[in-house]
Design a protein around this motif. Structure first.
Motif, short mmCIF file in Angstrom:
data_model
loop_
_atom_site.label_atom_id
_atom_site.label_comp_id
_atom_site.label_asym_id
_atom_site.label_seq_id
_atom_site.Cartn_x
_atom_site.Cartn_y
_atom_site.Cartn_z
N VAL A 23 0.85 -1.18 0.00
CA VAL A 23 0.00 0.00 0.00
C VAL A 23 0.88 1.23 0.00
O VAL A 23 1.63 1.47 0.95
CB VAL A 23 -0.94 0.02 1.21
N GLU A 24 0.78 2.01 -1.06
CA GLU A 24 1.63 3.17 -1.25
C GLU A 24 0.90 4.45 -0.87
O GLU A 24 -0.33 4.54 -0.98
CB GLU A 24 2.08 3.25 -2.71
N SER A 25 1.68 5.43 -0.47
CA SER A 25 1.14 6.75 -0.17
C SER A 25 2.25 7.77 -0.34
O SER A 25 3.43 7.43 -0.40
CB SER A 25 0.56 6.81 1.25
N GLY A 26 1.88 9.03 -0.40
CA GLY A 26 2.84 10.11 -0.40
C GLY A 26 2.99 10.86 -1.71
O GLY A 26 3.68 11.88 -1.75
N LEU A 58 7.68 9.04 -0.37
CA LEU A 58 6.74 7.98 -0.65
C LEU A 58 6.90 6.87 0.39
O LEU A 58 8.01 6.58 0.82
CB LEU A 58 6.98 7.39 -2.04
N SER A 59 5.79 6.28 0.77
CA SER A 59 5.79 5.18 1.72
C SER A 59 5.14 3.96 1.09
O SER A 59 4.20 4.08 0.30
CB SER A 59 5.03 5.55 2.99
N CYS A 60 5.63 2.81 1.45
CA CYS A 60 5.07 1.55 1.00
C CYS A 60 4.93 0.65 2.21
O CYS A 60 5.94 0.16 2.74
CB CYS A 60 5.96 0.91 -0.06
N THR A 91 7.74 -1.24 6.51
CA THR A 91 7.52 -0.15 5.57
C THR A 91 8.83 0.23 4.89
O THR A 91 9.90 0.22 5.51
CB THR A 91 6.93 1.07 6.29
N TYR A 115 10.50 3.32 2.31
CA TYR A 115 10.31 4.71 1.94
C TYR A 115 11.17 5.08 0.74
O TYR A 115 12.22 4.47 0.49
CB TYR A 115 10.69 5.63 3.10
N THR A 165 1.40 5.39 -7.24
CA THR A 165 1.05 6.71 -6.76
C THR A 165 1.65 7.75 -7.70
O THR A 165 2.81 7.65 -8.10
CB THR A 165 1.51 6.93 -5.31
#
Length: 113
Positions: free
Chosen positions: A5-8, A20-22, A75, A77, A107
């Motif tokens: 799940v990615e974000s950022g 970015l975070s995973c 996680t 990054y 993302t």
């Protein structure tokens, strides 16, 4: 079940930064990579990190991007500094388990004035 799940991602001006975070589930993070794909181009490896913490980077991002891992949070990054318009792409988190590639949802990173 393996899940990344990615974000950022987002919009940033040239010279700016994003992280970015995973977040991984279903396995403990091992070797991980960040890839990106710009419109009309092939997906390319941006950065990778081994289970032991060794890293490598595409020449285009060396000195600007840093991949890291926080095993307690499972996680990985990608710190992106000094961003350029040519960094604009969809960024994907990746791992390989038993020879099978797993991918995050991607993302969008857009670098523009």
């Amino acid at each position: 079940q393996v899940q990344l799940v990615e974000s950022g991602g987002g919009l940033v001006q040239p010279g700016g930064s994003l992280r970015l975070s995973c977040a991984a589930s279903g396995f403990r993070v091992n070797a991980m990579g960040w890839y990106r794909q710009a419109p009309g181009k092939q997906r390319e490896l941006v950065a990778a990190i081994t289970s032991g913490g060794a890293t490598n980077y595409a020449d285009s991002v060396k000195g600007r991007f840093t991949i890291s891992r926080e095993d307690a949070k499972n996680t990985v990054y990608l710190q992106m500094n000094s961003l350029k318009p040519e960094d604009t792409a969809v960024y994907y988190c990746n791992t390989v388990l038993w020879g099978i590639h797993y991918w995050g949802q991607g993302t969008q990173v857009t670098v523009s004035s």
